[in-house]
Design a protein around this motif. Sequence first.
Motif, PDB file in Angstrom:
ATOM      1  N   ASP A   1      37.145  46.708  43.723  1.00  0.00           N
ATOM      2  CA  ASP A   1      35.817  46.158  44.022  1.00  0.00           C
ATOM      3  C   ASP A   1      35.305  45.253  42.904  1.00  0.00           C
ATOM      4  OD1 ASP A   1      34.216  47.834  42.246  1.00  0.00           O
ATOM      5  OD2 ASP A   1      34.171  49.372  43.776  1.00  0.00           O
TER       6      ASP A   1
ATOM      7  N   VAL B   1      37.004  41.845  43.246  1.00  0.00           N
ATOM      8  CA  VAL B   1      36.345  41.038  44.272  1.00  0.00           C
ATOM      9  C   VAL B   1      35.052  40.444  43.728  1.00  0.00           C
ATOM     10  CG1 VAL B   1      35.189  41.091  46.525  1.00  0.00           C
ATOM     11  CG2 VAL B   1      37.392  42.227  46.231  1.00  0.00           C
ATOM     12  N   MET B   2      34.232  41.273  43.099  1.00  0.00           N
ATOM     13  CA  MET B   2      32.962  40.772  42.555  1.00  0.00           C
ATOM     14  C   MET B   2      33.178  39.646  41.548  1.00  0.00           C
ATOM     15  SD  MET B   2      30.258  42.004  43.938  1.00  0.00           S
ATOM     16  CE  MET B   2      28.967  41.541  42.785  1.00  0.00           C
TER      17      MET B   2
ATOM     18  N   THR C   1      35.727  37.591  41.429  1.00  0.00           N
ATOM     19  CA  THR C   1      36.386  36.406  41.984  1.00  0.00           C
ATOM     20  C   THR C   1      35.534  35.660  43.011  1.00  0.00           C
ATOM     21  OG1 THR C   1      37.560  37.744  43.633  1.00  0.00           O
ATOM     22  CG2 THR C   1      38.726  37.254  41.572  1.00  0.00           C
ATOM     23  N   VAL C   2      34.487  36.289  43.524  1.00  0.00           N
ATOM     24  CA  VAL C   2      33.598  35.568  44.439  1.00  0.00           C
ATOM     25  C   VAL C   2      32.742  34.631  43.583  1.00  0.00           C
ATOM     26  CG1 VAL C   2      31.664  35.749  46.062  1.00  0.00           C
ATOM     27  CG2 VAL C   2      33.552  37.386  46.189  1.00  0.00           C
ATOM     28  N   PRO C   3      32.899  33.331  43.781  1.00  0.00           N
ATOM     29  CA  PRO C   3      32.170  32.370  42.932  1.00  0.00           C
ATOM     30  C   PRO C   3      30.653  32.602  42.944  1.00  0.00           C
ATOM     31  CG  PRO C   3      33.796  31.236  44.280  1.00  0.00           C
ATOM     32  CD  PRO C   3      33.725  32.662  44.772  1.00  0.00           C
TER      33      PRO C   3
ATOM     34  N   ALA D   1      28.902  35.248  42.412  1.00  0.00           N
ATOM     35  CA  ALA D   1      28.368  36.542  42.847  1.00  0.00           C
ATOM     36  C   ALA D   1      27.723  37.319  41.706  1.00  0.00           C
ATOM     37  CB  ALA D   1      29.448  37.387  43.514  1.00  0.00           C
TER      38      ALA D   1
ATOM     39  N   LEU E   1      24.013  36.373  48.365  1.00  0.00           N
ATOM     40  CA  LEU E   1      25.383  36.275  47.865  1.00  0.00           C
ATOM     41  C   LEU E   1      25.754  37.522  47.066  1.00  0.00           C
ATOM     42  CD1 LEU E   1      28.058  34.821  47.281  1.00  0.00           C
ATOM     43  CD2 LEU E   1      26.902  33.671  45.366  1.00  0.00           C
TER      44      LEU E   1
ATOM     45  N   ALA F   1      28.551  39.979  48.547  1.00  0.00           N
ATOM     46  CA  ALA F   1      29.772  40.145  47.753  1.00  0.00           C
ATOM     47  C   ALA F   1      29.981  41.610  47.389  1.00  0.00           C
ATOM     48  CB  ALA F   1      29.716  39.281  46.497  1.00  0.00           C
TER      49      ALA F   1
ATOM     50  N   GLY G   1      31.039  43.460  50.525  1.00  0.00           N
ATOM     51  CA  GLY G   1      32.428  43.090  50.821  1.00  0.00           C
ATOM     52  C   GLY G   1      33.403  43.713  49.844  1.00  0.00           C
ATOM     53  N   ALA G   2      33.021  43.769  48.582  1.00  0.00           N
ATOM     54  CA  ALA G   2      33.872  44.364  47.556  1.00  0.00           C
ATOM     55  C   ALA G   2      34.101  45.847  47.835  1.00  0.00           C
ATOM     56  CB  ALA G   2      33.247  44.174  46.178  1.00  0.00           C
TER      57      ALA G   2
END
Length: 155
Positions: free
Chosen positions: A96, A99-100, A102-104, A106, A115, A119, A122-123
């Motif tokens: 998780d 993901v956090m 790598t999400v531009p 976030a 956002l 994010a 989603g993570a």
Amino acid sequence: MDHEHARAPATWGTAAQATLHCLTGCAIGEVLGMVIGTALGLSNIATVVLAVALAFVFGYALTMRGVLRAGLDFRSALKVALAADTISIAVMEILDNAVMLTVPGAMDAGLTSRLFWAALAGALLVAFVLTTPVNKWLISKGKGHAVVHQYHQGH
């Protein structure tokens, strides 16, 4: 104790249930850490470290609550929580937070940003989906959530 008789079946349902249990504690700590770190303006790395630390604390605490209720003393309950949750929480946290990070934008979006929350949600979803097979494998080996299963019998 014969662990073969106490072992939970390694089904996808059991693995999903174990992962959901782990995700609950992780999510509480993760969200709290992200909120605190973001609100205080901490660096991304400091925020992630705080979120990971709190995820482990809350993850272990939720497991300990159940096994303490089943009659274990604090030290034994801590040992069960460490054995039951460490790998699952570690995998979940790696996923998780990856993901956090790598999400531009976030991590820098702020608490009022869609956002940030999208994010984070989603993570946690990615972490759940990808940690479930790990928990299935652990349970099949008598590890992870299988360690705590015996204390949930009849509760």
